[in-house]
Each structure stands twice: as structure tokens, then as C-alpha cells.
Design a protein around this motif. Structure first.
Motif, PDB file in Angstrom:
ATOM      1  N   UNK A 154       0.544  -1.689  -0.115  1.00  0.00           N
ATOM      2  CA  UNK A 154      -0.129   0.400  -0.265  1.00  0.00           C
ATOM      3  C   UNK A 154       1.038   1.166   0.105  1.00  0.00           C
ATOM      4  N   UNK A 155       0.216   2.057  -0.427  1.00  0.00           N
ATOM      5  CA  UNK A 155       0.549   3.494  -0.908  1.00  0.00           C
ATOM      6  C   UNK A 155       0.518   4.173   0.442  1.00  0.00           C
ATOM      7  N   UNK A 156       1.371   5.238   1.578  1.00  0.00           N
ATOM      8  CA  UNK A 156       1.712   6.176   1.643  1.00  0.00           C
ATOM      9  C   UNK A 156       2.628   5.614   3.115  1.00  0.00           C
ATOM     10  N   UNK A 157       2.865   6.409   4.086  1.00  0.00           N
ATOM     11  CA  UNK A 157       4.191   6.049   5.399  1.00  0.00           C
ATOM     12  C   UNK A 157       4.367   4.690   4.960  1.00  0.00           C
ATOM     13  N   UNK A 158       5.754   4.995   6.019  1.00  0.00           N
ATOM     14  CA  UNK A 158       6.580   3.705   6.197  1.00  0.00           C
ATOM     15  C   UNK A 158       7.261   3.959   7.268  1.00  0.00           C
ATOM     16  N   UNK A 159       7.905   3.012   8.153  1.00  0.00           N
ATOM     17  CA  UNK A 159       8.793   3.192   9.057  1.00  0.00           C
ATOM     18  C   UNK A 159      10.140   2.351   8.435  1.00  0.00           C
ATOM     19  N   UNK A 160      11.216   2.496   8.434  1.00  0.00           N
ATOM     20  CA  UNK A 160      11.897   1.276   7.414  1.00  0.00           C
ATOM     21  C   UNK A 160      13.401   1.814   8.832  1.00  0.00           C
ATOM     22  N   UNK A 161      13.514  -0.153   9.108  1.00  0.00           N
ATOM     23  CA  UNK A 161      14.880  -0.486   9.824  1.00  0.00           C
ATOM     24  C   UNK A 161      15.735  -0.925   8.775  1.00  0.00           C
ATOM     25  N   UNK A 162      16.753  -0.862   8.572  1.00  0.00           N
ATOM     26  CA  UNK A 162      17.511  -1.576   8.041  1.00  0.00           C
ATOM     27  C   UNK A 162      19.051  -2.104   9.282  1.00  0.00           C
ATOM     28  N   UNK A 163      19.535  -4.015   9.235  1.00  0.00           N
ATOM     29  CA  UNK A 163      20.011  -4.454   9.772  1.00  0.00           C
ATOM     30  C   UNK A 163      21.028  -3.979   9.447  1.00  0.00           C
ATOM     31  N   UNK A 164      22.439  -3.969   9.750  1.00  0.00           N
ATOM     32  CA  UNK A 164      23.696  -4.586   8.202  1.00  0.00           C
ATOM     33  C   UNK A 164      24.811  -5.397   9.215  1.00  0.00           C
ATOM     34  N   UNK A 165      24.468  -6.179   8.132  1.00  0.00           N
ATOM     35  CA  UNK A 165      25.318  -7.990   8.658  1.00  0.00           C
ATOM     36  C   UNK A 165      26.956  -7.273   9.795  1.00  0.00           C
ATOM     37  N   UNK A 166      26.979  -8.212  11.182  1.00  0.00           N
ATOM     38  CA  UNK A 166      27.733  -7.576  11.610  1.00  0.00           C
ATOM     39  C   UNK A 166      29.518  -8.029  11.279  1.00  0.00           C
ATOM     40  N   UNK A 167      29.730  -9.154  10.287  1.00  0.00           N
ATOM     41  CA  UNK A 167      30.361  -9.489   9.611  1.00  0.00           C
ATOM     42  C   UNK A 167      30.696  -8.433   9.090  1.00  0.00           C
ATOM     43  N   UNK A 168      30.098  -7.710   8.220  1.00  0.00           N
ATOM     44  CA  UNK A 168      30.432  -6.487   7.175  1.00  0.00           C
ATOM     45  C   UNK A 168      30.788  -5.196   7.981  1.00  0.00           C
ATOM     46  N   UNK A 169      30.614  -4.776   9.345  1.00  0.00           N
ATOM     47  CA  UNK A 169      31.239  -3.657  10.385  1.00  0.00           C
ATOM     48  C   UNK A 169      32.624  -4.158  10.806  1.00  0.00           C
TER      49      UNK A 169
END
Length: 91
Positions: free
Chosen positions: A25-40
């Protein structure tokens, strides 16, 4: 709120591009980004100073616990008596 889980790649310009399913659906959304610890750990991403890695947070937490004084050490018998008393109050 409806949740959609997608795999994505963050490019070298720290941009994220997503293609959502057609029924989203269109409209507002909440985005959470989880970055892999291996990349960190590999240095491909750099966490900011304000957001420590989960392992750093755990290390700090356990260090704080170790630094706390034990104010009232209790014997095993005292603890078991308190548990038994609490359980008896449930009946």
C-alpha cells in the motif's frame, strides 16, 4: 502495521534501493536497516559513535555489572526460603 522483509544491498555511496511487491500500500512507512556484523567487522561499513555495535553494547553492559558492588550477599538458603515464601503466596 504490515511488515515486508526484503534483502537489499547498500552501495558504496550508502544508498539503498528497494523494489517493493506490487500489493504494497502507498503511504508512510517505517524503515529499519539491519547491517550484518560481518560487514562491520570487515570494515565495509562504519558504525557511528552514537550507535555502538551490539557486541560493544554487551561488553559495556557486562563491564558495568562486574563493577557494581554486591550490597547484600545472600546465602542459597535465604534465596530458596524467599522463593518458597513467594510460591506459597500464590496458592
Amino acid at each position: 502495521m504490515h511488515t515486508i522483509k526484503l534483502k537489499a544491498v547498500i552501495d558504496e555511496r550508502q544508498q539503498l534501493h528497494l523494489q517493493l511487491p506490487p500489493d504494497t500500500p502507498s503511504g508512510e512507512a517505517e524503515v529499519t536497516v539491519r547491517v550484518a556484523l560481518a560487514a562491520v567487522a570487515a570494515g565495509t561499513t562504519t558504525p557511528s559513535a552514537e550507535t555502538p555495535t551490539p557486541m560493544a553494547s554487551l561488553r559495556e553492559f557486562f563491564a558495568a555489572l562486574d563493577a557494581r558492588p554486591i550490597n547484600h550477599p545472600r546465602s542459597l538458603e535465604d534465596i530458596e526460603a524467599q522463593i518458597a515464601e513467594e510460591r506459597a503466596s500464590w496458592d
